[in-house]
Design a protein around this motif. Structure first.
Motif, PDB file in Angstrom:
ATOM      1  N   GLU A  79       2.552   2.368  -3.274  1.00  0.00           N
ATOM      2  CA  GLU A  79       1.720   2.897  -4.358  1.00  0.00           C
ATOM      3  C   GLU A  79       1.994   4.375  -4.633  1.00  0.00           C
ATOM      4  OE1 GLU A  79      -2.315   2.046  -3.286  1.00  0.00           O
ATOM      5  OE2 GLU A  79      -2.088  -0.107  -3.628  1.00  0.00           O
TER       6      GLU A  79
ATOM      7  N   LEU B 227      -5.515  -1.505   2.409  1.00  0.00           N
ATOM      8  CA  LEU B 227      -5.224  -1.427   0.990  1.00  0.00           C
ATOM      9  C   LEU B 227      -6.303  -0.661   0.228  1.00  0.00           C
ATOM     10  CD1 LEU B 227      -4.033  -5.108   0.511  1.00  0.00           C
ATOM     11  CD2 LEU B 227      -2.634  -3.096   0.888  1.00  0.00           C
ATOM     12  N   GLY B 228      -7.068   0.148   0.932  1.00  0.00           N
ATOM     13  CA  GLY B 228      -8.015   1.023   0.260  1.00  0.00           C
ATOM     14  C   GLY B 228      -9.289   0.353  -0.195  1.00  0.00           C
TER      15      GLY B 228
ATOM     16  N   LYS C  77       0.842  -1.199   0.000  1.00  0.00           N
ATOM     17  CA  LYS C  77       0.000   0.000   0.000  1.00  0.00           C
ATOM     18  C   LYS C  77       0.879   1.252   0.000  1.00  0.00           C
ATOM     19  CE  LYS C  77      -3.673   2.585   0.505  1.00  0.00           C
ATOM     20  NZ  LYS C  77      -4.426   2.932  -0.697  1.00  0.00           N
ATOM     21  N   ASN C  78       1.908   1.257   0.858  1.00  0.00           N
ATOM     22  CA  ASN C  78       2.801   2.418   0.931  1.00  0.00           C
ATOM     23  C   ASN C  78       3.562   2.636  -0.372  1.00  0.00           C
ATOM     24  OD1 ASN C  78       1.980   2.792   3.554  1.00  0.00           O
ATOM     25  ND2 ASN C  78       3.779   1.844   4.466  1.00  0.00           N
TER      26      ASN C  78
END
Length: 197
Positions: A46, A193-194, A43-44
């Motif tokens: 991205e 993860l959104g 996630k980071n």
């Protein structure tokens, strides 16, 4: 790199002894904790800012060797890594993992700082090997995100089964997860993860 590579680097018996649980429970917890850390890193990665922060952190962990006891691990550094990876979600994530029936008795607030330096060392060494092969242009959008995606089973470039993607698949409701009940890691990672589940 498969989940086995992470498990080989982790002193499961020593963690079990330190946390007062059986090696089987410790192994299941390491699998869950490793999946959450990798999910958070993905996630980071991205964002450009997150990706460059991960690259900088990885430089500190290059050349990391496997550890034979928990005492060999810098847990203070591990705590910082976990805070960076999980950010504002750290307390919520560790609490949900700790409350899981699948890993009863595991305090993830203690486990994740033990795991984080090991995971970072493995990624750093894999990243260094990848960078040496590529020799150029690793700062472009591919870079670290692709590497972590590969660890998570994305991209289909690791034809061998048994990667961390398989474990995440099982944890995220992929059917053949051996530990019934347990934590809704899909919801947990979905938040990280959104919203993907």
């Amino acid at each position: 790199m498969a989940l086995d590579d992470i498990l080989k680097q982790v002193p499961i018996d020593d963690i079990a002894a330190k946390l007062g649980v059986s090696p089987d429970v410790a192994k299941a917890a390491v699998e869950q904790g490793g999946a959450v850390l990798l999910g958070g890193l993905a996630k980071n990665a991205e964002t450009d800012e997150g990706s460059s922060a991960i690259q900088a952190a990885l430089k500190k962990h290059e050349g990391a060797k496997s550890v034979s006891t928990v005492d060999d691990i810098d847990e203070a550094d591990g705590g910082k890594i976990v805070s960076h990876i999980l950010g504002a979600n750290e307390k919520q994530v560790t609490q949900q993992l700790t409350e899981s029936k699948a890993t009863a008795g595991i305090d993830f607030g203690k486990l994740l700082p033990i795991l984080a330096p090991i995971v970072m060392g493995l990624i750093a060494n894999a990243n260094k090997g990848k960078a040496e092969k590529a020799d150029a242009g690793s700062e472009s959008s591919g870079g670290i995100g692709d590497l972590i995606g590969g660890l998570l089973g994305g991209g289909g470039n690791s034809g061998s089964g048994g990667g961390i993607g398989d474990v995440l698949g099982g944890l995220l409701g992929g059917g053949n997860s051996s530990s019934g009940g347990g934590i809704d890691l899909g919801g947990l990672l979905g938040g990280l993860l959104g919203g993907k589940k």
